[in-house]
Design an enzyme around this catalytic site. Structure first.
Site, PDB file in Angstrom:
ATOM      1  N   ARG A 263      41.023  27.698  42.077  1.00 23.50           N
ATOM      2  CA  ARG A 263      41.231  28.670  43.151  1.00 23.50           C
ATOM      3  C   ARG A 263      40.185  28.489  44.239  1.00 23.50           C
ATOM      4  O   ARG A 263      38.996  28.375  43.950  1.00 23.50           O
ATOM      5  CB  ARG A 263      41.139  30.097  42.592  1.00 23.50           C
ATOM      6  CG  ARG A 263      42.181  30.340  41.516  1.00 23.50           C
ATOM      7  CD  ARG A 263      42.166  31.766  41.028  1.00 23.50           C
ATOM      8  NE  ARG A 263      43.164  31.940  39.977  1.00 23.50           N
ATOM      9  CZ  ARG A 263      43.394  33.069  39.326  1.00 23.50           C
ATOM     10  NH1 ARG A 263      42.679  34.147  39.631  1.00 23.50           N
ATOM     11  NH2 ARG A 263      44.316  33.148  38.397  1.00 23.50           N
ATOM     12  N   ARG A 278      32.612  34.128  39.215  1.00 22.99           N
ATOM     13  CA  ARG A 278      33.708  33.675  40.077  1.00 22.99           C
ATOM     14  C   ARG A 278      33.550  32.186  40.371  1.00 22.99           C
ATOM     15  O   ARG A 278      32.591  31.782  41.036  1.00 22.99           O
ATOM     16  CB  ARG A 278      33.744  34.484  41.376  1.00 22.99           C
ATOM     17  CG  ARG A 278      35.034  34.315  42.157  1.00 22.99           C
ATOM     18  CD  ARG A 278      35.076  35.192  43.382  1.00 22.99           C
ATOM     19  NE  ARG A 278      35.126  36.613  43.052  1.00 22.99           N
ATOM     20  CZ  ARG A 278      36.230  37.281  42.745  1.00 22.99           C
ATOM     21  NH1 ARG A 278      37.396  36.666  42.743  1.00 22.99           N
ATOM     22  NH2 ARG A 278      36.187  38.561  42.465  1.00 22.99           N
ATOM     23  N   GLU A 350      36.650  41.831  34.736  1.00 25.83           N
ATOM     24  CA  GLU A 350      38.077  41.651  34.514  1.00 25.83           C
ATOM     25  C   GLU A 350      38.313  40.327  33.810  1.00 25.83           C
ATOM     26  O   GLU A 350      38.014  39.261  34.344  1.00 25.83           O
ATOM     27  CB  GLU A 350      38.811  41.680  35.859  1.00 25.83           C
ATOM     28  CG  GLU A 350      40.308  41.517  35.726  1.00 25.83           C
ATOM     29  CD  GLU A 350      40.983  41.326  37.085  1.00 25.83           C
ATOM     30  OE1 GLU A 350      40.470  41.863  38.083  1.00 25.83           O
ATOM     31  OE2 GLU A 350      42.003  40.631  37.126  1.00 25.83           O
ATOM     32  N   SER A 353      44.689  40.205  33.263  1.00 24.97           N
ATOM     33  CA  SER A 353      45.544  41.007  34.110  1.00 24.97           C
ATOM     34  C   SER A 353      46.944  40.786  33.583  1.00 24.97           C
ATOM     35  O   SER A 353      47.445  39.670  33.611  1.00 24.97           O
ATOM     36  CB  SER A 353      45.399  40.531  35.550  1.00 24.97           C
ATOM     37  OG  SER A 353      45.996  41.439  36.433  1.00 24.97           O
ATOM     38  N   ARG A 391      34.362  34.663  31.959  1.00 17.77           N
ATOM     39  CA  ARG A 391      33.855  36.029  31.841  1.00 17.77           C
ATOM     40  C   ARG A 391      33.762  36.448  30.374  1.00 17.77           C
ATOM     41  O   ARG A 391      32.896  37.242  29.995  1.00 17.77           O
ATOM     42  CB  ARG A 391      34.741  36.984  32.632  1.00 17.77           C
ATOM     43  CG  ARG A 391      34.606  36.715  34.138  1.00 17.77           C
ATOM     44  CD  ARG A 391      35.564  37.539  34.950  1.00 17.77           C
ATOM     45  NE  ARG A 391      35.523  37.150  36.352  1.00 17.77           N
ATOM     46  CZ  ARG A 391      36.336  37.631  37.281  1.00 17.77           C
ATOM     47  NH1 ARG A 391      37.271  38.518  36.944  1.00 17.77           N
ATOM     48  NH2 ARG A 391      36.233  37.233  38.529  1.00 17.77           N
TER      49      ARG A 391
END
Length: 423
Positions: A263, A278, A350, A353, A391
């Site tokens: 990403r 990130r 997070e 999702s 994470r």
RNA sequence: GGUGAGGUGGCUGAGUGGUCGAAAGCACCGCUUUGCUAAAGCGGCAUACUCGAAAGGGUAUCGAGGGUUCAAAUCCCUCCCUCACCGCCA
């Protein structure tokens, strides 16, 4: 992609639900309807003329067979042909425009979705466990991994730029152990079929899962071949059955896939922060389900539970929140986020999702099943991370750190990692 | 990367300019016959869009897109994909 009929027949409802997301997508609805009107008018006229031509051409064939002269009629039909190509262009133009507009329109949040403006309005659904009490000041995973030689940010950045990392030594081994642990859990205990998918995909696949056309700037693209690096395994795995009509007994399809994800994170807050939070490239085990419409919301609950199970087995405290109308993703109709506690960050991260997309993606990729009524219907698609690795890695190190900076791993990882402790 | 062959309905497979949305077979679904199974007979069996209150029409689709023609599954061009062989390569 929303059904144009739904928009046509329930315009006010569609607008209201779009409006609940915030943003101005609802303003496009009238434009779409106008386009739809034009398209249908052109198509209707076009079809009449095509019918005329078809009839006359058959007649010409018949008369030629009888040796009659047909030059007068041919000249007449030639005129129709011009009008047909004009109308055809008009109809095609409207059709293309309509699809473009529809592809830009987000999904409708489900009727029970919590209404809210942004992430601050996301209600917590449940929590599992409680924040670990270490009895000493928690160190960050950066400090921990530096001492143990698990991660190399500097050298990775030297060759690839910031937000890339190299896992080294026991760090790489732990990453691999986690991937295997997660995949085995989902395939052996929850019945998912493992997929090892292509990492480069065509733009159509990304349109199918709705990363394109709106989120081009988040993707790495190999321009020479017009292929994109996948931002999530959701893309190749959901698209496995694009353009297919599945038999009823093939549903539900449940797939689990490990892939790296790429990403660009253009404009993301937190890109500059240090550590694993990130990254431009990260590992993830993804869960995907293709299901019958009636069961999709139940399956969202089970899929979320499958992702949670991983955290439970690892003994990591987490909470589940539901995304409110203002925060829910573009294609989703209902989403749960799972956030794991990371004591070194003093924050929830997070790690998953889980979303039900309804038929939104299925329409885009023309993914259908043959119903009991013998007719074709769009499937519903779901996906959720099970889970994102970096994470999880962070939460694991920070939760299981010892006063001396070593890591005592939770029991289920011992066999996968090949040891009970790091350092 | 090169050369060759090929892409037709759920499957197999006919079809080289008009009466072809497409023969035939298989599969599937009804009905008839039948003690059961099987077989046989008859009928049905693509998708999308569109018009219509409905009944019921219409149009498009033979890998995709363009072109030629009054008319294209059929002729021409481009692209995609599959298969085979060669080259290269983890």
């Amino acid at each position: 992609m929303l059904d144009i009929r739904l928009i046509r027949e329930n315009t006010d409802l569609v607008k209201a639900r779009l409006q609940s997301r915030g943003g101005d997508s609802y303003l496009r609805v009238d434009e779409i309807l106008e386009c739809d009107r034009q398209r249908r008018a052109a198509e209707t006229r076009l079809q009449q003329l095509q019918g005329d031509r078809k009839r006359i051409s058959k007649e010409i064939g018949a008369r030629k067979g009888r040796g009659e002269d047909t030059s007068a009629v041919e000249a007449e039909v030639r005129g129709i042909g011009d009008e047909i190509s004009r109308l055809n262009e008009e109809a095609t133009g409207c059709d293309v425009r309509q699809r473009e507009l529809l592809l830009q329109l987000p999904n409708l949040p489900h009727p029970g979705a919590p209404v809210g403006a942004d992430a601050a309005d996301n209600p917590e659904v449940r929590a599992w466990g409680s924040p670990v009490s270490l009895g000493f000041p928690a160190k960050s995973h950066i400090e921990l991994s530096e001492r143990l030689g698990l991660l190399d940010f500097e050298r990775a950045a030297r060759m690839s730029g910031s937000a890339f990392v190299a896992f080294t030594g026991d760090g790489a081994r732990l990453e691999r152990a986690l991937i295997n642990f997660l995949l085995d859990l989902q395939t052996r205990q929850h019945g998912y079929v493992e997929i090892a998918a292509p990492l480069l995909v065509r733009p159509e696949a990304l349109v199918g899962t709705s990363q394109l056309p709106k989120f081009e700037e988040q993707l790495y693209r190999c321009e020479r071949d017009d292929l994109y690096l996948l931002p999530t395994a959701e893309v190749p795995v959901t698209n496995l059955h694009r353009e297919e009509i599945l038999a009823l007994d093939q549903l539900p399809k449940k797939y689990a896939a490990y892939t790296p994800c790429f990403r660009r994170e253009a404009g993301s807050a937190g890109l500059g922060t240090r550590g694993l939070i990130r990254m431009h490239q990260f590992d993830k085990v993804e869960l995907v389900q293709i299901v019958k419409p009636e069961t999709s919301f139940e399956e969202l609950e089970s899929l979320t539970a499958h992702a949670e199970k991983a955290l439970q087995l690892l003994g990591l405290h987490y909470r589940v929140i539901e995304l409110c109308t203002g925060d829910i993703g573009f294609g989703a109709t209902k989403t749960y986020d799972i956030e794991v506690w990371a004591p070194g960050q003093n924050a929830y991260l997070e790690v998953s999702s889980c979303s039900n997309f309804g038929d939104f993606q299925a329409r885009r990729m023309n993914l259908r099943f043959k119903g009991e009524d013998g007719k074709n219907h769009f499937c519903h698609t779901l996906n959720g991370s099970g889970t994102a690795l970096p994470r999880l890695f962070v939460a694991l190190l920070e939760t299981y750190q010892q006063p001396d900076g070593s890591i005592r791993l939770p029991e289920p990882l011992h066999a996968y990692f090949g040891a009970a402790t790091i350092g």
